[in-house]
Design a protein around this motif. Structure first.
Motif, short mmCIF file in Angstrom:
data_model
loop_
_atom_site.label_atom_id
_atom_site.label_comp_id
_atom_site.label_asym_id
_atom_site.label_seq_id
_atom_site.Cartn_x
_atom_site.Cartn_y
_atom_site.Cartn_z
N GLU A 1 57.00 20.31 93.71
CA GLU A 1 58.40 19.83 93.85
C GLU A 1 58.24 18.61 94.56
OE1 GLU A 1 61.22 23.54 92.97
OE2 GLU A 1 60.57 23.37 95.14
N LYS A 2 57.53 18.76 95.85
CA LYS A 2 57.51 17.71 96.84
C LYS A 2 56.52 16.46 95.96
CE LYS A 2 57.89 20.79 100.48
NZ LYS A 2 56.98 21.51 101.67
N LYS B 1 50.23 19.87 106.04
CA LYS B 1 51.29 19.36 105.76
C LYS B 1 52.23 19.93 104.77
CE LYS B 1 52.66 15.45 102.71
NZ LYS B 1 52.49 14.02 102.58
N TYR B 2 51.81 20.96 103.83
CA TYR B 2 52.58 21.62 103.03
C TYR B 2 52.79 22.98 103.65
CZ TYR B 2 52.00 17.98 99.73
OH TYR B 2 51.75 16.82 99.11
N ILE C 1 54.92 22.67 96.18
CA ILE C 1 54.18 21.75 96.42
C ILE C 1 54.20 20.82 95.34
CG2 ILE C 1 51.85 20.68 96.65
CD1 ILE C 1 50.87 23.58 97.61
N ASP D 1 58.71 14.49 93.59
CA ASP D 1 59.87 13.84 94.15
C ASP D 1 59.47 12.30 94.46
OD1 ASP D 1 61.80 15.41 94.26
OD2 ASP D 1 61.23 16.14 96.22
N GLN E 1 62.69 17.64 88.57
CA GLN E 1 62.03 16.11 88.89
C GLN E 1 61.20 15.75 87.63
OE1 GLN E 1 61.52 19.05 90.57
NE2 GLN E 1 61.69 18.88 92.84
#
Length: 169
Positions: A37-38, A57-58, A35, A41, A117
């Motif tokens: 990482e997303k 969503k995840y 999560i 981003d 990230q």
């Protein structure tokens, strides 16, 4: 029962054996890392929705999403009502980047604060500064205690008990 209470019953279950609990946390930390990482981003994108919508969503279950919301809450710009949230509670994941990084360092979550990230968000000097601030935030510094007959630290040349020590009584 509120979602947070259910999450705490599952995640801190004292009746489970140590190996089962360890596997539970290893699995959760992988989910959490995915999560983050997303989120990292697109750090300036405000992600919001109901707890159920974010879990979908995840691609995780409601309890894992509850755990994630509990973990990130102190780093959010506006904290979510985690104590009372249910599946249909609208929550936001708008986070303060610096606070999030420092909280990850404070939690000793190197698998999170070392994510690549972060290199796109902060330069090396900024990360080093935030790391140092997080580590120093809980450092207790013992100062040397002035004895009664020691010279006064104010520089007067008199004994502490005859100078500033007299004021502190």
């Amino acid at each position: 029962m509120a979602l947070l209470q259910e999450w705490q019953k599952i995640s801190y279950n004292q009746e489970q054996d140590r190996a089962t609990l360890q596997r539970f946390w290893q699995n959760y930390f992988l989910i959490e890392k995915g999560i983050y990482e997303k989120l990292l981003d697109n750090p300036d994108e405000e992600v919001s929705g109901t707890v159920k919508e974010l879990a979908d969503k995840y691609e995780i279950d409601i309890m894992a999403m509850t755990g994630f919301l509990d973990g990130i809450n102190d780093s959010l710009i506006t904290p979510n009502p985690i104590e009372t949230m249910e599946e249909d509670t609208v929550v936001s994941l708008a986070f303060d980047k610096e606070k999030l990084y420092e909280n990850m360092v404070d939690a000793k979550a190197d698998w999170l604060y070392e994510l690549p990230q972060w290199d796109e968000i902060f330069d090396a000097d900024k990360k080093k500064t935030l790391y140092r601030e997080a580590k120093n935030a809980h450092t207790i510094r013992n100062t040397v205690k002035v004895g009664r007959n020691d010279p006064c630290p104010c520089g007067s040349g008199r004994k502490y008990k005859q100078c500033c020590g007299k004021k502190n009584k």
